[in-house]
Design an enzyme around this catalytic site. Structure first.
Site: not given
Length: 1107
Positions: A23-24, A26-28, A56, A90
């Site tokens: 999850r970008g 939170d943790t990217r 999309g 994903e």
């Protein structure tokens, strides 16, 4: 945008080693960024979705593909993970890949409790429902998706992974993850099937049998029919347990090796020994091999897998005495014949049963539809085909591939045909794929390969069959697509035994009772019978007779008189007598081993030959009367011990491959070889009488591979080898060559080289070769003379950084050649920095001089002039005369800026950094370097001077000037220097000295005009904070010579410098990058963005410590 680390995947089956699902928000920028960096730096090919743009309803095709082709997926669960339908979709795909293709999945719980994810509790569960409702409007669809998400979340969180709360820091957690991943990417594992449906259960059961006998010597047999998956299971078990053992060996295709070669047993013994000892081994008899194996494995915990055993003797020669194995050793044997396992007294036998109905359908679907279940409308048809295959994996694969992308009508037709074939006739089942080949030429290719070319190089087979007019390039591709052929290791053509037998049965049944009326003859007994009885007919197109096992035989050429269509002929230990005109004029491939004639018979018509192989022959001269063979592309005369000279190549204009390995009497290569326009390969390995290569041979622009290893009398390779523009592979080990042709390192095409003790990829070898030229005292292969063979008229050398670690002062720069400079071009700032680090680490010797010691020594100076600088040198001389005795900073007594005549820059240590000012447009006239140093020895700086480096950080170049050039700069040299300097370039000039001399400060004067008023101002010094502990002084043995243009000045007596001749030629060159304190006009120049490791300001004054 997507990113993937640059290292290649460790498994050819995968494009990426690792896929990160996260999850970008939170943790990217925190944990995931750190994890990606460490994985990439560890050489792990990692795919990362950098932006996570949820535009999309569905994940993009590129992301789905990235997941599918990844070996391992890391799932980073975080607090808001469930808020992202993107992440959840994903995850769904990842878990699908785990089920269907064995993808490794590793969960990480970052700032979230594993039980919360597992049971979707609290806010996490609410967010999951919100994601489903917001993304899917239709209630039924939403419920279905939500349930699927819950299922995969539970499955993933039940897997073994890491709870971030149990680690003290992110760094500790990341290191644990990387430590766990690296063994899973171990490239010692064996490749297995693309779709491992049902494989896991087989592996668990076999491993269970092994573990029941833990601590003892264990033998496990894997027994089943051909095509049932025995080898696949054995490979998977090997991959699972091989790290537990001291030594391992997987010996594949034992039956095939033993059937094809009378020395097959010895080859297998050699392989086992090589696997265990990790070196190449040679065996001269079976008995000695057996004894050697027993000694090597004695007492060791070994894992040995013997695949496709058909005779008990095969096991006996490899593992005859089980008692020699150490405790805990495991022997796995796969075979079709259970009687062999009984003879071996195997207790644990695992029988390969047919696949279950569901697994059969899934495996079939993967091949027929490229997914785990049939597509709409094909369900019943698929079940019918899967049932017909009887759970045989090979049949499921072949028929599934055959039916891929076909219409229902075609499926129905195939099923109707299958119903007429009994289930126990496996070969007939597989023939359906053959019958589906609409092109008769593709069928001919298939049958030729079945009978003659399995295990042969694909390019070789393609060349021969193309010569037969079969269009083999597309034909072989079609057969591979239909799963009738495989391309195996080293581009060899492979085929499953059942398919091979099916093809041969097609040929046999065309004339079951009369072999002479078949199109292809390969069985020894049948061929011998046909030739003895002279029953061959016009139908025969290909024939093999190998008499190695029974001894030499002779036939009259009359027996071939009726075989007018004969295309392929292979003979071994067979003599022919009589009129060779009886042989077919349609022959394309003749492989005649151990022939007895001294030269090819004159009446043998070879005009249509594409490949002519006369290995182990008695020929002294190939053709007494050379014939024009326009179609000949491959000529192999290997192991012809009496052959003295090559043929005249003017009669072979289209020759592509010349193979003459191990021809010990060969001493002459006809110079016409240089006229061949299509030659790709020259193999002269072990031609020990060959003294040199024709000069014209170096003009061959099409040759890609040249092999002369073992040609011990060849002592030189000419510099002309650079004319071989297509050369990608040069193998010249164990020759008399002592000098590496300098032109080789200029080659942009050579990918692999073995020469003068160097072996490997050019990108790895070329730096070592150049290093041997540059610093032979440091090089273990110092026998290679510096600059060997290079033209003495060469003035400058441009080297691309891909072929060079870094060039500095060296024999190549101080040899008797006329070379005045070396220019190296890097491709990026990062590369420049890396190469400079490597350069300093490799080529310098650290010298520490404490400030207290330096201050007690008298200071001395040296002036180095480039271009027109005599007036500045005179001014500097006066200043030095007055200021050196004070032992103060040069900024206090050397002249500063005298604009527009000159600009001054100063720095501590041996280098100065500056930015080329706009004033350079009016024409820079010269550069003067003033170096203040101290020395405990009596030697002058001119004796210790090694070289001067001009480093352009903007252009990523380095220009290296040797000592002799520095003291004799000329006009061309100066033009080269200034041509590489443009306004705004960030430049550093570094002066390298040898042992016993400590540089205190350096000043650079950029000279633009000759002012009559010489007002002296102190130069401005910009301080730069202390940098890492490195100090470098080069250890160099330089002879003392007159020093025009450079004058050493000893305090307090100042000598007046003479004008120096103009400067050295320099060309772009990439390798070194550093930062230092610097002097500018009236304000500091910009620093080079902290991108260079700065080491030189700590060069003196005790600021450097040993690292």
């Amino acid at each position: 945008m997507y990113s993937s680390s640059s290292s290649s995947s460790t498994n050819p089956q995968y494009l990426h080693d690792v896929f990160i699902n996260f999850r970008g928000e939170d943790t990217r920028r925190t944990f995931v960024s750190h994890l990606y960096a460490v994985l990439s730096n560890s050489g792990i090919n990692t795919f990362l979705d950098n932006e996570k743009l949820e535009k999309g309803e569905e994940i993009g095709h590129e992301l789905l593909q990235a997941i599918t082709v990844s070996h391992i997926s890391i799932i980073v669960f975080s607090k808001s993970y469930a808020e992202s339908s993107w992440c959840l979709n994903e995850l769904d795909k990842i878990m699908e890949c785990r089920r269907t293709q064995g993808q490794v999945v590793l969960p990480v719980f970052y700032d979230v409790d594993p039980s919360v994810v597992r049971h979707q509790k609290g806010e996490f569960g609410k967010a999951l429902e919100v994601s489903a409702k917001s993304r899917y409007i239709i209630e039924e669809v939403m419920e279905r998706v939500l349930n699927r998400w819950k299922k995969v979340l539970t499955e993933a969180s039940n897997l073994s992974g890491w709870d971030g709360s149990t680690f003290r820091s992110d760094r500790e957690l990341v290191n644990k993850i990387v430590e766990a991943i690296l063994p899973k990417l171990d490239n010692s594992t064996l490749p297995i099937t693309e779709f491992p449906v049902g494989l896991e259960s087989h592996v668990k059961q076999v491993v269970g049998l092994i573990e029941k006998q833990a601590g003892n010597f264990c033998i496990v047999g894997i027994w089943g029919m051909g095509g049932s998956g025995k080898t696949t299971v054995a490979k998977a078990v090997y991959n699972e347990i091989h790290r537990r053992f001291d030594c391992t060996s997987f010996i594949e295709n034992i039956r095939e090796v033993c059937e094809q070669d009378t020395r097959g047993h010895m080859h297998l013994q050699q392989q086992l020994l090589s696997d265990v000892l990790k070196t190449k081994e040679k065996i001269h008899s079976i008995a000695l091999g057996t004894t050697r194996i027993q000694k090597v494995v004695s007492g060791k915990k070994a894992l040995v897998v013997l695949d496709d055993v058909t005779d008990f003797q095969q096991i006996k020669v490899l593992c005859g005495n089980n008692k020699c194995f150490g405790s805990g050793s495991v022997l796995i044997v796969t075979t079709r014949d259970v009687h062999i396992l009984k003879l071996l007294k195997v207790v644990s036998v695992y029988k390969m049963e047919e696949m279950h109905k569901n697994d059969s359908l899934e495996l079939f679907s993967w091949h027929a539809f490229r997914k785990a279940s049939p597509k709409g409308g094909f369900s019943e048809l698929s079940r019918s085909v899967a049932a017909y295959c009887g759970g045989l994996p090979l049949a499921l694969e072949v028929l599934g591939s055959y039916l891929f992308d076909r219409t229902k009508q075609e499926w129905t037709s195939v099923l109707s045909k299958l119903e007429r074939i009994p289930n126990d006739q496996v070969h007939e089942k597989l023939r359906i794929s053959y019958d589906g080949l609409k092109d008769d030429m593709v069928k001919d290719i298939f049958l030729d390969i079945c009978c003659f070319f399995i295990g042969k190089d694909r390019a070789y087979v393609t060349e021969i069959l193309n010569g037969c007019g079969l269009y083999a390039d597309i034909g072989i591709a079609v057969l591979i697509d239909r799963s009738l052929l495989k391309v195996e290791k080293n581009n060899k053509i492979g085929m499953h035994d059942l398919i091979r037998d099916m093809g041969r049965e097609i040929v046999r049944e065309s004339s079951a009772r009369e072999p002479g009326k078949r199109s292809r003859l390969w069985l020894h007994e049948e061929v011998h019978d046909v030739l003895t009885k002279n029953t061959g007919t016009e139908t025969v197109e290909a024939l093999i007779l190998n008499m190695q096992r029974t001894g030499r035989v002779s036939f009259s050429t009359n027996v071939f008189q009726d075989m007018k269509k004969l295309r392929l002929l292979q003979l071994d230990r067979v003599d022919l007598t009589g009129d060779f005109g009886h042989l077919s004029k349609n022959l394309r491939w003749v492989n005649w081993q151990r022939s007895t004639f001294n030269s090819v018979p004159i009446d043998f018509d070879q005009e249509n030959l594409v490949a002519f192989e006369l290995k182990h022959s008695n020929v002294k001269q190939v053709w007494k009367e050379a014939k024009f063979l326009q179609k000949l592309k491959i000529l192999n005369l290997s192991h012809s011990r009496h052959l003295q000279s090559t043929p005249d190549f003017t009669k072979l204009p289209n020759l592509e491959k010349l193979i003459m390995k191990d021809c010990p009497s060969l001493s002459d290569i006809h110079p016409s070889i240089g006229d061949l326009k299509n030659l790709l390969l020259i193999n002269l390995k072990d031609c020990s009488s060959l003294v040199n290569l024709p000069r014209k041979m170096y003009k061959l622009r099409t040759v890609k591979t040249l092999i002369i290893s073992g040609c011990s009398k060849i002592v030189k390779l000419e510099e002309d080898i650079a004319q071989m523009k297509s050369l990608t592979t040069l193998i010249a080990a164990n020759t008399g060559v002592k000098q590496v042709p300098f032109s080789i390192v200029r080659s942009k095409n050579i990918g692999y080289i073995s020469l003068c003790g160097y072996e490997g990829l050019s990108r790895d070898v070329f730096p070592s070769i150049i290093w041997s030229w540059m610093s032979p005292t440091m090089n273990s292969l110092a026998r290679i003379p510096p600059f060997g063979g290079i033209s003495m008229s060469l003035v400058s050398l441009d080297v691309d950084s891909k072929n060079l670690g870094l060039i500095y002062q060296s024999p190549i720069l101080s040899s008797g050649s006329k070379l005045r400079c070396v220019s190296v071009q890097c491709h990026s700032e990062i590369q420049l920095k890396q190469e400079l680090r490597r350069f300093i680490n490799d080529l310098t010797q650290l010298e520490i001089s404490l400030a207290s010691q330096t201050s007690d020594l008298s200071l001395k100076s040296i002036l180095i002039g480039m271009g027109s600088c005599h007036i500045v040198n005179e001014t500097l001389g006066k200043s030095l005369s007055q200021g050196l005795s004070t032992n103060e900073s040069i900024a206090s007594f050397l002249p500063g800026n005298n604009y527009p005549s000159w600009l001054a820059y100063t720095s501590e240590g041996p280098s100065v950094y500056f930015q080329v000012p706009e004033d350079s447009d009016c024409g820079m006239k010269g550069i003067t370097l003033c170096v203040i140093y101290s020395s405990t020895l009596e030697n002058m700086a001119t004796e210790c001077l090694a070289s001067v480096l001009v480093i352009n950080y903007t252009k990523f170049t380095i220009q290296i000037y040797k000592r002799d050039t520095v003291i004799s700069f000329n006009d061309e040299d100066w033009k080269s220097v200034v041509s590489n300097l443009e306004v705004g370039d960030n430049v550093e000039i570094f002066v390298a000295f040898g042992h016993g001399l400590t540089v205190k400060e350096t000043a650079v004067y950029l000279i633009y005009g000759q002012s009559t008023a010489m007002q002296i101002e102190p130069s401005v010094t910009v301080e730069v904070e202390p940098i890492p502990e490195v100090a470098a002084q080069l250890l160099l043995d330089v002879k003392t010579e007159p020093l025009p243009g450079v004058e050493a000045q000893l305090s307090p007596d100042v000598k007046k410098t003479e004008p120096s001749p103009p400067a050295v030629e320099a060309q772009p060159s990439p390798d070194v990058k550093t930062e230092s304190p610097l002097t500018v006009k009236t304000e500091p120049s910009p620093k080079p963005n902290e991108k260079i490791f700065r080491w030189r300001q700590n060069y003196v004054h005790g600021k450097v410590k040993h690292g």
